[in-house]
Enzyme design. Sequence first.
Site, PDB file in Angstrom:
ATOM      1  N   LYS A  10       2.885  -5.841   9.119  1.00  0.00           N
ATOM      2  CA  LYS A  10       2.069  -4.665  10.117  1.00  0.00           C
ATOM      3  C   LYS A  10       3.351  -3.849  10.465  1.00  0.00           C
ATOM      4  CE  LYS A  10       3.866  -5.019  13.907  1.00  0.00           C
ATOM      5  NZ  LYS A  10       4.553  -5.387  15.068  1.00  0.00           N
ATOM      6  N   PRO A  95      11.527 -10.234   5.975  1.00  0.00           N
ATOM      7  CA  PRO A  95      12.845 -10.514   6.942  1.00  0.00           C
ATOM      8  C   PRO A  95      12.066 -11.390   8.207  1.00  0.00           C
ATOM      9  CG  PRO A  95      13.170  -8.287   6.237  1.00  0.00           C
ATOM     10  CD  PRO A  95      11.655  -8.629   5.675  1.00  0.00           C
ATOM     11  N   ALA A  97      11.827 -12.020  12.138  1.00  0.00           N
ATOM     12  CA  ALA A  97      12.283 -11.111  13.641  1.00  0.00           C
ATOM     13  C   ALA A  97      12.332  -9.796  13.169  1.00  0.00           C
ATOM     14  CB  ALA A  97      13.147 -11.925  14.439  1.00  0.00           C
ATOM     15  N   ILE A 100       7.755  -6.152  11.898  1.00  0.00           N
ATOM     16  CA  ILE A 100       6.742  -6.051  11.157  1.00  0.00           C
ATOM     17  C   ILE A 100       5.723  -7.260  11.067  1.00  0.00           C
ATOM     18  CG2 ILE A 100       7.700  -4.228   9.645  1.00  0.00           C
ATOM     19  CD1 ILE A 100       8.546  -6.142   7.716  1.00  0.00           C
ATOM     20  N   GLY A 102       5.965 -10.550  10.848  1.00  0.00           N
ATOM     21  CA  GLY A 102       5.899 -11.604   9.703  1.00  0.00           C
ATOM     22  C   GLY A 102       5.356 -12.868  10.136  1.00  0.00           C
ATOM     23  N   GLY A 103       5.916 -13.364  11.437  1.00  0.00           N
ATOM     24  CA  GLY A 103       5.371 -14.658  11.834  1.00  0.00           C
ATOM     25  C   GLY A 103       3.965 -14.687  11.987  1.00  0.00           C
ATOM     26  N   SER A 104       3.395 -13.488  12.787  1.00  0.00           N
ATOM     27  CA  SER A 104       2.123 -13.187  13.178  1.00  0.00           C
ATOM     28  C   SER A 104       1.143 -13.154  12.045  1.00  0.00           C
ATOM     29  CB  SER A 104       1.955 -11.837  14.294  1.00  0.00           C
ATOM     30  OG  SER A 104       2.566 -12.342  15.237  1.00  0.00           O
ATOM     31  N   ALA A 105       1.563 -12.275  10.913  1.00  0.00           N
ATOM     32  CA  ALA A 105       1.028 -12.047   9.717  1.00  0.00           C
ATOM     33  C   ALA A 105       0.980 -13.458   8.868  1.00  0.00           C
ATOM     34  CB  ALA A 105       1.535 -11.148   8.956  1.00  0.00           C
ATOM     35  N   ASP A 137       0.294 -10.206  18.632  1.00  0.00           N
ATOM     36  CA  ASP A 137       0.028  -9.269  17.307  1.00  0.00           C
ATOM     37  C   ASP A 137      -0.978 -10.170  16.381  1.00  0.00           C
ATOM     38  OD1 ASP A 137       1.443  -7.184  17.997  1.00  0.00           O
ATOM     39  OD2 ASP A 137       3.372  -7.967  16.738  1.00  0.00           O
TER      40      ASP A 137
END
Length: 275
Positions: A10, A95, A97, A100, A102-105, A137
């Site tokens: 993101k 990476p 936190a 972009i 990462g966890g939400s995607a 997100d």
Amino acid sequence: MDHSEVAFAKINLALHVRRRRADGFHDIETLFAFAQGGDVLNAHVSDALSLEIDGPFGSGLAADDTNLVLQVAALLQSHFGVSHGAAIRLDKQLPIASGIGGGSADAAATARLLNRLWGLNLSEQAMADILAPLGADIPACVFSRPSFGSGTGTDLVFLDDSSITARYLLLVNPLQSVSTAAIFKAWAGVDGGEVGRGDMWNTACVGRNDLEPLAAAICPVISDILKRLSSANPAIVRMSGSGATCFALFDDAASLQTARTTLNPHWWSMASMLR
């Protein structure tokens, strides 16, 4: 049979903080865009839910119920009374936190993946609504389309704009994490104005990230990254989210490669097109 899904990185092309709310969250306005690359998830039907994590950033995550991937899987399984499980593998390329999504995607990609694997036949909107309580997100990441986000970022208006997607993207992260909570806490509470309306590309060009100077004060290498990216004259150079990942958008691949040669070799970078 294994099914797979990409958790698209993101990008916040603009991020304007408008108001600090009584509940401790913030009202924002943002322009979401997404890279064509990101983490990759695979899954097949199994008796129980399980998660295996590998990839260059896999060691930084726990494969337990604190992980959003398993939280989403358990939520969907319970919500729809699914009797079987899934063996899920997460190839963590982004990476942790890093601003972009990462966890939400990963959470959003898990929902799309299990929607197909378990034959739930959910619309993207239904998935976004169910998952919204897990992260602001996540709804945008479910759709992974250019969009305008308001409220905490969950209220979306889609902006299908070819002027955005036909761009070369370079993402750069110094492999230093910054605290989202600390950065929002440092916001002075001054509303700098709304994200404009109309043509998405022009709006993005004149936009800003209100969290960028705050993050750079905590993590000064962000300023160095932005300076190096600017040396190749990109159309836009900015920090994404609460950092520390920065991005530049170029009109051609040659300019992107020129910018990449200026980077510290110890930094993480990824070249992609916007989708």
